[in-house]
Design an enzyme around this catalytic site. Structure first.
Site, PDB file in Angstrom:
ATOM      1  N   PRO A  77       0.813  -1.213   0.000  1.00  0.00           N
ATOM      2  CA  PRO A  77       0.000   0.000   0.000  1.00  0.00           C
ATOM      3  C   PRO A  77       0.850   1.269   0.000  1.00  0.00           C
ATOM      4  O   PRO A  77       1.582   1.534   0.948  1.00  0.00           O
ATOM      5  CB  PRO A  77      -0.816  -0.109   1.295  1.00  0.00           C
ATOM      6  CG  PRO A  77      -0.752  -1.549   1.676  1.00  0.00           C
ATOM      7  CD  PRO A  77       0.574  -2.023   1.187  1.00  0.00           C
ATOM      8  N   GLU A  78       0.782   2.014  -1.076  1.00  0.00           N
ATOM      9  CA  GLU A  78       1.368   3.342  -1.149  1.00  0.00           C
ATOM     10  C   GLU A  78       0.214   4.318  -1.386  1.00  0.00           C
ATOM     11  O   GLU A  78      -0.937   3.939  -1.202  1.00  0.00           O
ATOM     12  CB  GLU A  78       2.427   3.393  -2.269  1.00  0.00           C
ATOM     13  CG  GLU A  78       3.554   2.389  -2.045  1.00  0.00           C
ATOM     14  CD  GLU A  78       4.601   2.359  -3.152  1.00  0.00           C
ATOM     15  OE1 GLU A  78       4.757   3.373  -3.846  1.00  0.00           O
ATOM     16  OE2 GLU A  78       5.248   1.323  -3.319  1.00  0.00           O
ATOM     17  N   ARG A 132       1.865 -10.150   7.749  1.00  0.00           N
ATOM     18  CA  ARG A 132       3.165  -9.938   8.396  1.00  0.00           C
ATOM     19  C   ARG A 132       3.118  -9.123   9.675  1.00  0.00           C
ATOM     20  O   ARG A 132       4.165  -8.817  10.241  1.00  0.00           O
ATOM     21  CB  ARG A 132       4.135  -9.304   7.384  1.00  0.00           C
ATOM     22  CG  ARG A 132       4.578 -10.325   6.350  1.00  0.00           C
ATOM     23  CD  ARG A 132       5.466  -9.722   5.315  1.00  0.00           C
ATOM     24  NE  ARG A 132       6.748  -9.324   5.856  1.00  0.00           N
ATOM     25  CZ  ARG A 132       7.705  -8.760   5.144  1.00  0.00           C
ATOM     26  NH1 ARG A 132       7.502  -8.511   3.875  1.00  0.00           N
ATOM     27  NH2 ARG A 132       8.841  -8.444   5.684  1.00  0.00           N
ATOM     28  N   ARG A 172      20.483  18.010  -1.341  1.00  0.00           N
ATOM     29  CA  ARG A 172      20.502  16.638  -0.825  1.00  0.00           C
ATOM     30  C   ARG A 172      21.377  15.739  -1.690  1.00  0.00           C
ATOM     31  O   ARG A 172      21.259  15.725  -2.910  1.00  0.00           O
ATOM     32  CB  ARG A 172      19.075  16.072  -0.756  1.00  0.00           C
ATOM     33  CG  ARG A 172      18.113  16.926   0.071  1.00  0.00           C
ATOM     34  CD  ARG A 172      18.373  16.814   1.541  1.00  0.00           C
ATOM     35  NE  ARG A 172      18.131  15.483   2.041  1.00  0.00           N
ATOM     36  CZ  ARG A 172      17.009  15.111   2.648  1.00  0.00           C
ATOM     37  NH1 ARG A 172      16.031  15.973   2.831  1.00  0.00           N
ATOM     38  NH2 ARG A 172      16.858  13.873   3.089  1.00  0.00           N
TER      39      ARG A 172
END
Length: 272
Positions: free
Chosen positions: A2-3, A112, A151
DNA sequence: ACCACAACCTGGCCGC
DNA sequence: TGCGGCCAGGTTGTGG
């Protein structure tokens, strides 16, 4: 996994079943699903409450309760919320059941056991540090450029950093980088303005496609009605072990970035 | 502020 | 056929 597109689908499809319903009971088949220190009060503060709303921030799902509290659910990697009748046999690996007042249950299935539920008073205690919503109006190429700034971490890792951008995970990061023709190990600050523009557009394109296909069921993700999404049918590189690039035919490579499986086409996404 | 990594979990798949 | 080992990865916490 799930994103953003998967959690958005769960939010949209759960909504008609739960808005306006009262919680009549909570069954925990795996107590670790509720995070301390809330376990003691979890039942008493949820049972009897009416669900007044449902929302999503990044990959976090929130049910608004009539008390003003928020029931936060995170599906992590293998969680699903399945709607079923009170009399129905719970799906396999059901870890928690939220009983509603119309003889309907929300089954929290999670092989899980990574998924969590918690009760909070202030949404910001959970989502306060999240980066912008990539489909929001304020997410512009200029903002993406500012976020990447100086970054130096690999762009793949930065895309998956929830505090930088909210909702992108391993699958959609790989898909966006392929669509933008950018190598996953490129340092964030090495992207040209042109590449940032391509990446911005690719991020929004792959996330919108994921939502329109009701999410990607690469393994254990299910929609609330128990069916699978079909977004993975359109994936070009994510999880494409042993396959070839659909554009140029070059074998897809797999490397580990921050211990996460990362798939890309070495020809379409050349290292600088 | 930024970067990197271990830990949490368990089923499915692959090769031998 | 059985078994060992690898693979799946979001988040939190820790240390540099």
């Amino acid at each position: 996994m799930p994103e953003l597109p998967e959690v958005e689908t769960v939010k949209n499809e759960l909504s008609p079943y739960v808005i306006g319903r009262r919680i009549t009971g909570v069954t925990l088949l795996w107590e670790g699903m509720v995070r301390q220190p809330f376990l003691a009060e979890f039942r008493s503060h949820t049972i009897g409450q009416k669900i007044t709303g449902i929302s999503r921030h990044g990959k976090y799902l929130f049910l608004s309760l009539s008390s003003g509290d928020l029931l936060n659910i995170h599906l992590k990697m293998t969680g699903s919320l399945i709607i079923g009748q009170e009399s129905a046999e719970p799906p396999s690996y059901t870890r928690a059941i939220i009983h509603l007042d119309n003889d309907t249950n929300i089954f929290f299935r999670d092989p899980r056991k990574f998924g969590i539920m918690r009760l909070v008073k202030d949404k910001n205690s959970i989502v306060g540090k999240l980066g912008p919503e990539p489909l929001g109006a304020d997410f512009t190429p200029q903002l993406l450029g500012r976020l990447l700034g100086k970054r130096t971490a690999p762009i793949k890792a930065l895309l998956c950093d929830q505090n930088l951008i909210a909702g992108i995970g391993n699958m959609y990061a790989d898909e966006a980088l392929f669509a933008a023709k950018i190598h996953p190990l490129r340092p964030g600050n090495s992207l040209s303005p042109e590449e940032i523009k391509r990446l911005h557009s690719a991020i929004r394109r792959v996330l919108r496609a994921g939502i329109s296909k009701k999410g990607a069921s690469t393994n254990t993700y299910f929609r609330p009605d128990g069916t699978r999404g079909t977004a993975h049918d359109e994936f070009k590189v994510a999880h494409a072990r042993g396959k070839s690039c659909p554009v140029c035919g070059t074998p897809i490579e797999r490397i580990a970035v921050r211990h996460r499986g990362t798939y890309f086409c070495p020809k379409c996404q050349p290292a600088l």
